[in-house]
Structure formats: structure tokens, C-alpha cells
Write a protein that holds these residues in place. Structure first.
Motif, short mmCIF file in Angstrom:
data_model
loop_
_atom_site.label_atom_id
_atom_site.label_comp_id
_atom_site.label_asym_id
_atom_site.label_seq_id
_atom_site.Cartn_x
_atom_site.Cartn_y
_atom_site.Cartn_z
N TRP A 1 1.25 -1.51 0.07
CA TRP A 1 0.02 -0.37 0.30
C TRP A 1 0.98 1.14 -0.02
O TRP A 1 0.37 2.55 -0.44
CB TRP A 1 -0.96 -0.04 1.33
CG TRP A 1 -1.76 0.71 1.91
CD1 TRP A 1 -1.41 1.80 2.78
CD2 TRP A 1 -2.94 1.80 0.42
NE1 TRP A 1 -2.77 3.18 2.38
CE2 TRP A 1 -3.30 2.78 1.42
CE3 TRP A 1 -2.96 1.92 -0.63
CZ2 TRP A 1 -4.37 3.63 0.67
CZ3 TRP A 1 -4.61 2.52 -1.60
CH2 TRP A 1 -4.73 3.47 -0.74
N TRP B 1 0.00 5.01 -1.67
CA TRP B 1 -0.61 6.51 -1.02
C TRP B 1 0.14 7.28 -1.39
O TRP B 1 -0.05 8.66 -1.08
CB TRP B 1 -1.42 5.92 0.21
CG TRP B 1 0.15 6.01 1.23
CD1 TRP B 1 0.39 4.38 1.62
CD2 TRP B 1 0.87 6.39 2.55
NE1 TRP B 1 1.40 4.29 2.76
CE2 TRP B 1 1.82 6.48 2.86
CE3 TRP B 1 0.74 8.33 2.40
CZ2 TRP B 1 2.72 6.09 4.16
CZ3 TRP B 1 1.97 8.31 3.40
CH2 TRP B 1 3.09 7.76 3.69
N PRO C 1 -5.65 0.81 4.53
CA PRO C 1 -6.46 -0.86 3.63
C PRO C 1 -7.13 -1.52 4.85
O PRO C 1 -7.78 -2.07 4.44
CB PRO C 1 -4.88 -1.03 2.86
CG PRO C 1 -4.27 0.05 3.90
CD PRO C 1 -4.00 0.69 3.39
N GLY D 1 -6.75 -3.99 -0.54
CA GLY D 1 -5.67 -5.42 -1.36
C GLY D 1 -6.22 -6.39 -1.15
O GLY D 1 -7.69 -6.36 -1.04
N ASN E 1 1.41 -3.48 -7.23
CA ASN E 1 0.64 -2.79 -7.00
C ASN E 1 -1.23 -2.90 -6.84
O ASN E 1 -1.59 -1.93 -6.53
CB ASN E 1 1.48 -1.30 -6.87
CG ASN E 1 2.40 -1.34 -6.07
OD1 ASN E 1 2.63 -1.50 -5.38
ND2 ASN E 1 3.49 -0.69 -7.50
N TYR F 1 -4.27 -3.22 -5.11
CA TYR F 1 -4.56 -1.59 -3.97
C TYR F 1 -5.73 -0.51 -4.92
O TYR F 1 -6.65 0.07 -4.71
CB TYR F 1 -3.51 -0.93 -3.52
CG TYR F 1 -3.29 -1.88 -2.62
CD1 TYR F 1 -3.57 -2.50 -1.11
CD2 TYR F 1 -1.93 -2.94 -2.03
CE1 TYR F 1 -3.27 -2.51 -0.44
CE2 TYR F 1 -1.64 -3.71 -1.28
CZ TYR F 1 -2.44 -3.65 0.00
OH TYR F 1 -1.51 -4.23 1.22
N TRP F 2 -4.56 0.06 -6.32
CA TRP F 2 -4.68 1.26 -6.52
C TRP F 2 -5.51 0.80 -7.54
O TRP F 2 -6.43 2.24 -7.97
CB TRP F 2 -3.14 1.73 -7.35
CG TRP F 2 -3.19 0.75 -8.40
CD1 TRP F 2 -1.22 0.44 -8.45
CD2 TRP F 2 -3.47 0.45 -10.14
NE1 TRP F 2 -1.16 -0.38 -9.92
CE2 TRP F 2 -2.48 0.52 -10.71
CE3 TRP F 2 -4.58 1.44 -11.10
CZ2 TRP F 2 -2.33 -0.34 -12.25
CZ3 TRP F 2 -4.97 1.30 -12.20
CH2 TRP F 2 -3.65 0.44 -12.61
#
Length: 591
Positions: A359, A363, A411, A434, A460, A463-464
Motif C-alpha cells: 500500500w 498512497w 487499507p 488490497g 501494486n 490496491y490502486w
């Protein structure tokens, strides 16, 4: 969570998968089904042990109603070797001796013909762990076939228009959470978002701890108390949009201080200088209370307080209490920020514990790696934060301590938000918080991590990929804080489908996807998207979904992979401001 660091993941992490032990079960008995006279009645049950460890196991029960539709259901079965259900989800459990009764939860009582519901549970065992061999649904044996019944007719419930105000959610539908925070600046940012979602989960505790980055903690600063004061100011407005927000005094009543002794950061629980803290005792009390729901313990800083609680449970309580507590806990660590997480992983292998490392690459958008699109980064900028949170959005938003999105711990609770993805039931499913995978199931069957997996080849993206929906949803919540009428802000649509969320299917079968029951409380126009979450499911095939943006004309062909699962995600988005997205996850098991 500390300020972002760079470097590679620890080399000790290994990739693995969980071996599932599936046992198909049919049984004998009788069923009284609510429906027309002489309607057929029957059911089919598949009992699967999903994981097993010394003294404990996890299992799911796929219950398919083969008869007339049910408005509520009761499943009964018996263990033959003294096993005990220690916690259960997707239902309410009662056990007397070897006899187990599971009744529906408030949200899954309706069970249509050929629909499936899947209660899951954790249990304890000694000696052996044979599968139950006889199940009844509303009193009728689950033989895999139907029989006639003369149940009296019932009147179908009337169809009602979507409510103009959201109905209260029963506690049994919510996840229970305990947040452990070291009070760093990004924790204070995360806490603001956490409070804005306090309607979606039951907050059983807020425990102030330390970490190797915040060695003495920050409980002395009274920062949580200050945020709760501002939360109380906006609470009347929040409740106009969702009546389930708790009182600030209720949250204050579960605020505790745990271990903030810097000398204990990397000391095993037996040798810690600071023990029996109020935060530690709160964790113990919650894990031992009569509420059967899992408890999601989120380590925003160190996990030493939790480690000490588990050590005390093992050494100062009965084995039954220890087993029950460990079966309930779900641990989400934002890194291992002291010795506690690793101690739990090594010494309490029965505990479900997740390490989240990826994460921080999301961020901290300025150094976001991988091929994430620019529009994702746009949701993490100072401009976005000022417009949607800090400026003109009430006293809690104005407390946001940074000039950029600084939420290294967010998260940990995004899975528990009621968005329809239900990833809190299993972190491997993937969702706003996630996606993780089991690291070493043979040696550590309950340890998960995100470091060895990817979505679509991007490490990644688990998450994104959700960031636009997550941030728009947060922006809407901040609008609630300053809107004194329900009509003054946007609200999440309700994603619904025709049929059960979990279904048995056959190779080559054409599956129709129908989201026509979906609604929007604000009367907004809805758009639809169906997609396969291939990284989360188990089939090798990439499923082609025809009419993937249709409300009710989408379909796909089941691949020829018996024993595997296809995960289809329905996204329903409105055209409000900001536009909001809800989901429904469909899991198809190929028989």
C-alpha cells in the motif's frame, strides 16, 4: 505506519496457496418449505474443510435449496467426534453437545429455488475431524433431490420502492474491528477516514500503542479524544445520511492505552516489562465475549500489545478460551512495525494474520511505481484533498494534519466497508483493502501477505485499481458531514443480482448475469460493468463476458475446469456527484 521507506520485501516471504479439503456430503431428513401447496422440497449440501491445523479447522457449507423459495432457513447437522463451532459467519449458530443449528442472518434469509447460501465457520477438534454426514434444511433431509410437500400457501412479501432514507443495519451484518494506532501523523489522517466509516462496522476498541518509528507512542497527546470531539459535532448530519453512526461517547468508552514502552519493541511477550495494559485486556475481553463474529484487529503501528494478549490467553486462560479467541481474531498488519507481528506469526500459528506491504507504493502517489494511470494519481494529490476533505467539509475534515493524502494505514479497514465485495470474509478475495495470498500453508497455514502476488502483472494494482471508487466514496462521506438533509448529498447505489452470489455450475454452461434488481436511493442513472477477477479466482481460463456493460443481457460460458472457481465482479456506478460505485461478487464453483 511510518513515513514511507524504500527497499525490497523481506526475503523470508514465500509464495504459497491454501490446500482445501473438500468433502461432498448428502444426508437424509425432512423439510417444511414456505411455498405453495404440494410444492417440491429438497436441498443439497457440500461440506468443505478449507484449512486445518492442530486443534482447529475452518470449513464452509454450501447449502442449495432445490425446492420452493424460502423466506428464512434453518440448517441442522451433528458432529460425530466432539468437534465444536467456535465462530460462524453468514448465519447465527447454536450448538448443544454434538448438535449444531444454523439459522439465517438478517441479510440472507431469502433463498430461492436453486440458490445457494454458504455459512462458514472455524471450529476446534481433538483426535479426529470427520465430516458430518446428515444435514437438514428447515427439517427436510438434504439428499440432493426433491420430494413433494403439503406446506400451506404463503403470501409473497409486497414489492416496495427503494427507501428514501437508509434503513438501520443489524449488528450481525457488520464486521467487528479493533484499531491499534501508534499516533503518527498518517495514523491521525487514517483515523479521520475511519471515523467517517464508523457506520459500516462495529468498533470494539481503539488501542493506542507504539512502534519502532514512534517508540513512545502518542496517547499523551490526546489526539484521538480531540478527533472524537469534532466527530460529535458532525454526528447529527452524518445520521441524516446513515442512522448507524455510533455516539462519540460510545467510541470514547472503548479507547484504551496499550504497551507504549520503547524497551518492549522487540521483546517476546514473556519477557516484556509492560504487561496487562488496559489495551491488552480490552483485546482479551473482546476475543472472549459471546459475540461469535470475527474480530478484525488492525495494527497501524506495532503489534506487541496484541502479541501479549495472545500470550496471556495461552498461559493464563483455559485451552478452550485460547482456542475460541484465536479462532475469532483476524489480524491486518501494516508491515511488522515491532517484534509483535513476527512473534504471532511464529508462535501462534493458528491466528489469521496478514502482512500488507504494497500500500505504501500507492498512497505516496509521487513515487507510485508501475503502470498505474494518471487518473489514479489525481485522486491522491493535495488539490484533491483540499477540495474534498480539508476545505468546507466540517471540523473533522479540517483537522486532516497533512497537505497531501497521508494515510498509510487506511487499507486495514477498507475491507470492512459495506461495499458488496465482502472481502472481510477472506482477504484472498481482494477488495478495497488490497489482496493477499497464503505465504507458507504447509508450515504457517494462517499467514498471508501481499508481497508475492500481483494483479494483471502489476504488484501494486490490487490496491490502486480501486482508488477512484474509494476516494469518491470518502468524498461523499465528507459531504455528509456538512449536509443537513438526505437530499443534499450523494449515496451509494445498491448492487443486486438475480440469483445467489455463490452457485454451482457445469463446464460449458452459459451463465446469464442479471443486475436488474439494483437500485439507487437518490434516483440517479446507473451504469453496469461485469468483469472476471482472474487473479482472485482459480481457473486458468480468461472468461469472455458478452455484453459486459449490460444490466441484464451479460453472459459467459463456464470453462471446462472442474473443481475450480470463477469470480465475477459486478460494478454498479451512479451519475451523482461524486459518482459512487457498489459491487456484488459472484463465485461460480465448477462441478
Amino acid at each position: 505506519m511510518p513515513t514511507r521507506h524504500t527497499g525490497t520485501a523481506p526475503s523470508r516471504l514465500r509464495r504459497g496457496t491454501v490446500a482445501a479439503i473438500a468433502v461432498a456430503v448428502t444426508a437424509t431428513g425432512a423439510l417444511a418449505v414456505a411455498g405453495r401447496a404440494d410444492a417440491a422440497a429438497g436441498c443439497r449440501v457440500t461440506y468443505s474443510v478449507t484449512s486445518q491445523w492442530p486443534g482447529g479447522f475452518g470449513a464452509t457449507i454450501d447449502v442449495t435449496n432445490l425446492g420452493a423459495p424460502l423466506s428464512d432457513w434453518t440448517l441442522k447437522f451433528s458432529f460425530s467426534a466432539g468437534q465444536t463451532v467456535t465462530q460462524l459467519w453468514n448465519g447465527v449458530v447454536n450448538q448443544s453437545g454434538s448438535n449444531v443449528t444454523v439459522i439465517n442472518a438478517e441479510y440472507n434469509g431469502n433463498l430461492g429455488t436453486n440458490a445457494t447460501v454458504t455459512p462458514g465457520f472455524n471450529g476446534s477438534w481433538t483426535g479426529s475431524n470427520p465430516a458430518p454426514t446428515a444435514f437438514t434444511l428447515n427439517g427436510t433431509a438434504c439428499t440432493g433431490s426433491t420430494t413433494p410437500t403439503t406446506a400451506p400457501p404463503t403470501t409473497a412479501p409486497p414489492t416496495t420502492a427503494p427507501p428514501t432514507t437508509p434503513p438501520p443495519t443489524g449488528d450481525s451484518t457488520k464486521a467487528r474491528v479493533i484499531a491499534m494506532t501508534d499516533g503518527e501523523v498518517d495514523d491521525r489522517s487514517t483515523m479521520i477516514r475511519f471515523l467517517m466509516y464508523a457506520s459500516d462496522f462495529d468498533i470494539a476498541g481503539i488501542v493506542q500503542t507504539n512502534s519502532k518509528y514512534q517508540k513512545s507512542g502518542h496517547s499523551r497527546d490526546k489526539w484521538v479524544e480531540a478527533q472524537l470531539t469534532k466527530y460529535a459535532e458532525i454526528l447529527p448530519n452524518l445520521r441524516r445520511h446513515n442512522p448507524n453512526y455510533p455516539d462519540a461517547s460510545q467510541l470514547q468508552s472503548v479507547l484504551r492505552v496499550g504497551n507504549e514502552n520503547s524497551n518492549d519493541l522487540n521483546v517476546a511477550p514473556p519477557s516484556m516489562a509492560t504487561k496487562n495494559t488496559p489495551g491488552e485486556q480490552l483485546i482479551i475481553n473482546v476475543l472472549l465475549d459471546s459475540d461469535p463474529r470475527p474480530v478484525h484487529v488492525m495494527a497501524w503501528g506495532g503489534a506487541n500489545t496484541l502479541a501479549s494478549a495472545l500470550w496471556r490467553l495461552r498461559t493464563s486462560y483455559s485451552s478452550a478460551d485460547f482456542n475460541r479467541a484465536v479462532a475469532k481474531v483476524r489480524i491486518y498488519c501494516i508491515w511488522y512495525q515491532d517484534g509483535g507481528g513476527q512473534w504471532i506469526e511464529d508462535n501462534v500459528r493458528e491466528a489469521y494474520i496478514n502482512e500488507a506491504y504494497r500500500w505504501d507504493n500507492v498512497w505516496d502517489y509521487q513515487s507510485l511505481s508501475g503502470p498505474s494511470p494518471d487518473y489514479v494519481k489525481a485522486y491522491m494529490t493535495s488539490s484533491w484533498l483540499n477540495t474534498n476533505v480539508k476545505s468546507g467539509h466540517g471540523p473533522l475534515g479540517s483537522m486532516y494534519p497533512q497537505s497531501f493524502v497521508s494515510e498509510g494505514d487506511t487499507p486495514s479497514f477498507l475491507h470492512e466497508i459495506a461495499n458488496g465485495l465482502n472481502a472481510h470474509e477472506d482477504y484472498t478475495l481482494g477488495g478495497w483493502g488490497g489482496r493477499s495470498a497464503y505465504d507458507d500453508p504447509g508450515n504457517k497455514p494462517r499467514h498471508l501477505t501481499d508481497t508475492t502476488i500481483s494483479d494483471d502483472g502489476d504488484r501494486n494494482k490490487m490496491y490502486w485499481r480501486w482508488i477512484p471508487a474509494v476516494q469518491n466514496d470518502f468524498a461523499a462521506r465528507m459531504d455528509w458531514a456538512v449536509s443537513s438533509s438526505y437530499n443534499g448529498a450523494n449515496h451509494q447505489p445498491k448492487a443486486e443480482v438475480v440469483g445467489a452470489s455463490r452457485r454451482d455450475v457445469s463446464p460449458g454452461q452459459v451463465i446469464s448475469l442479471d443486475a436488474s434488481p439494483s437500485t439507487d436511493p437518490d434516483g440517479n442513472v446507473l451504469t453496469y460493468r461485469w468483469w472476471q477477477y482472474g487473479d482472485a479466482d482459480s481457473v486458468a481460463a480468461k472468461v469472455s463476458i458478452n455484453n459486459a456493460t449490460s444490466q441484464n443481457a451479460a453472459n459467459f460460458v463456464v470453462p471446462n475446469e472442474p473443481g475450480k472457481q470463477v469470480h465475477i465482479i459486478l460494478e454498479v456506478a451512479d451519475n451523482g456527484t461524486p459518482n459512487l460505485t457498489s459491487y456484488r461478487r459472484l463465485i461460480f464453483t465448477i462441478r
